[in-house]
Design a protein around this motif. Structure first.
Motif, PDB file in Angstrom:
ATOM      1  N   SER A   2     -27.498  59.538  -4.182  1.00 17.14           N
ATOM      2  CA  SER A   2     -26.924  58.213  -4.337  1.00 17.14           C
ATOM      3  C   SER A   2     -25.419  58.296  -4.573  1.00 17.14           C
ATOM      4  N   GLU A   3     -24.740  57.206  -4.236  1.00 17.63           N
ATOM      5  CA  GLU A   3     -23.284  57.122  -4.352  1.00 17.63           C
ATOM      6  C   GLU A   3     -22.931  56.157  -5.471  1.00 17.63           C
ATOM      7  N   ARG A   4     -21.845  56.431  -6.164  1.00 20.51           N
ATOM      8  CA  ARG A   4     -21.418  55.561  -7.246  1.00 20.51           C
ATOM      9  C   ARG A   4     -20.174  54.789  -6.817  1.00 20.51           C
ATOM     10  N   GLU A   9     -24.584  52.311  -9.175  1.00 19.14           N
ATOM     11  CA  GLU A   9     -25.157  53.384  -8.377  1.00 19.14           C
ATOM     12  C   GLU A   9     -25.761  52.775  -7.120  1.00 19.14           C
ATOM     13  N   LEU A  10     -25.169  53.052  -5.960  1.00 22.22           N
ATOM     14  CA  LEU A  10     -25.639  52.488  -4.705  1.00 22.22           C
ATOM     15  C   LEU A  10     -26.882  53.237  -4.252  1.00 22.22           C
ATOM     16  N   LEU A  11     -27.978  52.507  -4.056  1.00 20.11           N
ATOM     17  CA  LEU A  11     -29.253  53.130  -3.707  1.00 20.11           C
ATOM     18  C   LEU A  11     -29.506  53.138  -2.205  1.00 20.11           C
ATOM     19  N   GLY A  15     -27.718  45.808   4.592  1.00 15.65           N
ATOM     20  CA  GLY A  15     -27.261  45.156   5.821  1.00 15.65           C
ATOM     21  C   GLY A  15     -25.754  45.011   5.815  1.00 15.65           C
ATOM     22  N   ALA A  16     -25.249  44.350   6.837  1.00 13.87           N
ATOM     23  CA  ALA A  16     -23.806  44.152   6.963  1.00 13.87           C
ATOM     24  C   ALA A  16     -23.540  42.788   7.575  1.00 13.87           C
ATOM     25  N   GLY A  17     -22.401  42.208   7.209  1.00 12.21           N
ATOM     26  CA  GLY A  17     -21.981  40.924   7.757  1.00 12.21           C
ATOM     27  C   GLY A  17     -20.553  40.994   8.234  1.00 12.21           C
ATOM     28  N   GLY A  18     -19.955  39.845   8.420  1.00 14.01           N
ATOM     29  CA  GLY A  18     -18.603  39.813   8.934  1.00 14.01           C
ATOM     30  C   GLY A  18     -17.563  40.308   7.957  1.00 14.01           C
ATOM     31  N   PHE A  19     -17.899  40.304   6.650  1.00 18.20           N
ATOM     32  CA  PHE A  19     -16.907  40.662   5.643  1.00 18.20           C
ATOM     33  C   PHE A  19     -17.206  41.963   4.911  1.00 18.20           C
ATOM     34  N   GLY A  20     -18.424  42.492   5.019  1.00 18.18           N
ATOM     35  CA  GLY A  20     -18.710  43.721   4.298  1.00 18.18           C
ATOM     36  C   GLY A  20     -20.140  44.178   4.450  1.00 18.18           C
ATOM     37  N   GLU A  21     -20.412  45.331   3.829  1.00 18.59           N
ATOM     38  CA  GLU A  21     -21.752  45.897   3.795  1.00 18.59           C
ATOM     39  C   GLU A  21     -22.393  45.592   2.447  1.00 18.59           C
ATOM     40  N   VAL A  22     -23.686  45.291   2.476  1.00 22.84           N
ATOM     41  CA  VAL A  22     -24.412  44.969   1.251  1.00 22.84           C
ATOM     42  C   VAL A  22     -25.322  46.143   0.895  1.00 22.84           C
ATOM     43  N   HIS A  23     -25.263  46.560  -0.364  1.00 23.17           N
ATOM     44  CA  HIS A  23     -26.057  47.686  -0.842  1.00 23.17           C
ATOM     45  C   HIS A  23     -26.928  47.255  -2.019  1.00 23.17           C
ATOM     46  N   LEU A  24     -28.157  47.751  -2.036  1.00 19.57           N
ATOM     47  CA  LEU A  24     -28.981  47.640  -3.237  1.00 19.57           C
ATOM     48  C   LEU A  24     -28.462  48.662  -4.236  1.00 19.57           C
ATOM     49  N   ALA A  25     -28.273  48.245  -5.487  1.00 24.45           N
ATOM     50  CA  ALA A  25     -27.655  49.131  -6.470  1.00 24.45           C
ATOM     51  C   ALA A  25     -28.274  48.911  -7.840  1.00 24.45           C
TER      52      ALA A  25
END
Length: 413
Positions: A2-4, A9-11, A15-25
């Motif tokens: 996982s990345e911090r 802590e990004l799990l 998904g992604a949209g026009g402005f950014g990526e969404v992460h479960l964390a």
């Protein structure tokens, strides 16, 4: 691994949209949240970030069960991000339509719009993809972001932030737009949910935009109780559309204030969101689980991991026990020594696991030892019961099938 990102802590990537990526964390206390990491071209625009920072101050005041509240934000550094409540479900654009409980959907969306507009927030990009369905209830996500980042340096020159077919005519024509634009999007989204069709058809974005400005919507199939409201909401002129409060009144939705109180760190981030219903404005209702009004036990990240490890261990214990009991039962008549060896090996492994639990500091130590002892007795009893009820050939067939299924499951996992 996982990345911090900051304290989160990004799990996994959602998904992604026009402005950014969404992460479960996970946050610092082990609670699930959604972290939206802005795209590099957005992060490189200082003006857009400054405008978003101003909007966040207002966005985080929006609360209620039908909106994904903004919990935290960090708009400095190389990877600016927003944190919102994580909504587990599927977007309205991905569920079967027409929606079965249309009244529940309409009431929830109206309540969400009222919450936003009372706080001075315009969504600007309300559409089926931004409405998450969870347990039959709608939850609106990504509110205020499109409005804050609609600048020529963030979007393509001359482009309009949003989705044609759900954008109000005044936005498509470049006229000033306010809360009435959200009312238009509300009507278009409900029309899709009621009919399963785009209210202004399909095709190139320019063709859809032309129909939005110059043609009436396709509302064939909309229930009679809802059609007049949607026609009013989809009026070409903003002044002709009802207000959010009027929509709630026509749908029979009781107005409830969901204004949130937040405490700030020196950097201005959100630390403790609180929802204050109008009926109990004097109560201190701290949102613990990022679902308004529901308290949950606070767990650290390590506690969450320990709980997950214990869940995996129990599943492995049960699965291996069932497989060993099948093999031992199949071998009991022709090869009793093999059956005894299998049961003894399983019991030895489980007793060793119980010994490890005895000297561990796990909060599940006691339950782990009890489950280990019960599993040894259960596997032994199940072995003799299966041997008495089924033939050796049948048990061998069951064991082979279980082995193949287990291998396939492990490979797919």
């Amino acid at each position: 691994m996982s990345e911090r990102l900051g304290p989160y802590e990004l799990l996994s990537r959602l998904g992604a949209g026009g402005f950014g990526e969404v992460h479960l964390a996970l946050d610092a206390e082990g609670r699930t949240v959604a972290v939206k990491v802005l795209h590099p071209h957005v992060a490189a625009d200082a003006g857009a970030l400054a405008r978003l920072a101003r909007e966040v101050e207002t966005m985080r005041m929006v609360g209620g069960p039908h909106v994904a509240e903004v919990l935290d934000a960090s708009l400095e550094g190389g990877r600016p991000y927003l944190v919102t409540r994580y909504v587990q479900g599927r977007p309205l654009s991905a569920v079967p339509v027409p929606v079965a409980d249309l009244r529940l959907l309409a009431a929830g969306l109206a309540d969400a719009l009222l919450s936003m507009h009372e706080s001075g927030v315009v969504h600007r990009d309300l559409k089926p993809a931004n409405v998450m369905m969870t347990e039959g209830e709608p939850v609106v996500i990504d509110f205020g972001i499109a409005s804050a980042l609609d600048t020529l340096s963030v979007t393509a020159s001359g482009a309009v932030v949003g989705t044609p077919g759900y954008l109000a005519p005044e936005l498509l024509e470049g006229r000033p737009a306010g809360v009435a634009a959200d009312v238009f999007s509300f009507g278009a989204t409900l029309a899709f949910a009621a009919t399963g069709r785009q209210p202004y058809g399909q095709g190139p974005p320019s063709a859809i935009a032309y129909r939005v400005v110059h043609h009436p919507p396709d509302l064939e199939g909309v229930p009679a109780w809802l059609e007049p409201l949607l026609r009013d909401c989809l009026s070409a002129e903003p002044e002709a559309r009802p207000t959010t409060a009027q929509i709630c009144a026509r749908l029979g939705v009781a107005p409830v204030s969901h204004a949130r109180q937040v405490s700030r760190s020196p950097a201005g981030t959100v630390l403790r969101p609180r929802a204050v219903p109008r009926s109990s404005a004097g109560d201190d209702l701290t949102t613990r689980e990022w679902r308004p009004g529901k308290e949950q036990h606070r767990r650290s990240v390590e506690e969450s991991r320990a709980r997950h490890r214990e869940k995996v261990r129990r599943r492995w214990l049960i699965g291996s026990g069932l497989f060993v009991s099948l093999l031992a039962a199949a071998a009991r008549q022709p090869l009793p020594e093999v059956a005894l060896f299998l049961l003894a090996a399983y019991a030895l492994g489980v007793v060793a696991d119980a010994g490890v639990a005895l000297f561990s500091h796990s909060p599940y130590r006691r339950s782990r030892m009890i489950i280990d002892m019960v599993s040894v007795a259960g596997v032994t009893g199940l072995c003799f019961g299966l041997a008495a009820a089924f033939s050796t050939f049948t048990l061998a067939l069951f064991a082979g099938t279980a082995l193949v299924v287990g291998i396939v499951f492990l490979l797919s996992a």
